[in-house]
Motif scaffolding. Structure first.
Motif, mmCIF file in Angstrom:
data_model
loop_
_atom_site.group_PDB
_atom_site.id
_atom_site.type_symbol
_atom_site.label_atom_id
_atom_site.label_comp_id
_atom_site.label_asym_id
_atom_site.label_seq_id
_atom_site.Cartn_x
_atom_site.Cartn_y
_atom_site.Cartn_z
ATOM 1 N N HIS A 6 0.712 -1.230 0.165
ATOM 2 C CA HIS A 6 0.103 0.026 0.024
ATOM 3 C C HIS A 6 0.960 1.384 -0.081
ATOM 4 C CE1 HIS A 6 -2.356 -3.161 1.532
ATOM 5 N NE2 HIS A 6 -3.553 -2.680 1.273
ATOM 6 N N ALA A 34 -2.862 0.396 -3.907
ATOM 7 C CA ALA A 34 -2.620 -0.670 -3.444
ATOM 8 C C ALA A 34 -2.440 -1.875 -4.503
ATOM 9 C CB ALA A 34 -3.475 -1.282 -2.275
ATOM 10 N N GLN A 83 -0.390 -6.794 5.378
ATOM 11 C CA GLN A 83 -0.720 -5.708 4.712
ATOM 12 C C GLN A 83 0.533 -4.781 4.973
ATOM 13 O OE1 GLN A 83 -2.908 -5.754 2.132
ATOM 14 N NE2 GLN A 83 -4.702 -6.849 3.485
#
Length: 142
Positions: A6, A34, A83
């Motif tokens: 991201h 992202a 993430q």
């Protein structure tokens, strides 16, 4: 495990977000630029590639700093996802929406007035980044 990369672009206290469209995940929700790693790709290479594919900007891998890691349990499919959120020191090129079929628009939003609807883990990560916390865990049982 799926690894997402991201991009956090902040200018004058505002963050760049795109409104998702035509995708199976989070339709009409706002999200930072992202994508997912491709096979055989480092996280830095993947982030640089996604920035060029989605925004038309070039970022050298050496110019990316990891500012937050979020370990996310996806409520929809029960899969764990890692993430990773990066901030670039600098980039080259003009920001443009290079994927209009997946992103209906790009806009800059104040960090203290994020739009709705926004992807939940994105809002969490932005709050954690603002608080200078390097790690968060979302969706896992306590």
């Amino acid at each position: 495990m799926v690894v997402g990369v991201h991009l956090i672009l902040i200018e004058e206290g505002r963050v760049l977000l795109g409104q998702r469209t035509g995708t199976s995940f989070a339709e009409v929700h706002w999200h930072v630029p992202a994508g997912h790693l491709e096979e055989g790709e480092s996280v830095l290479r993947g982030m640089a590639r996604e920035a060029e594919e989605e925004l038309g900007i070039r970022i050298r891998e050496a110019d990316l700093d990891l500012v937050h890691t979020l370990h996310h349990l996806d409520a929809d499919d029960g899969a764990g996802r890692l993430q990773l959120f990066f901030v670039p020191h600098t980039y080259a090129g003009q920001i443009t929406n290079r994927e209009p079929g997946k992103c209906s628009r790009l806009d800059w939003w104040p960090l203290d007035a994020l739009p709705e609807p926004i992807v939940g883990y994105t809002a969490n990560a932005l709050a954690q980044i603002a608080a200078q916390r390097p790690l968060s865990v979302v969706g896992w049982p306590a």
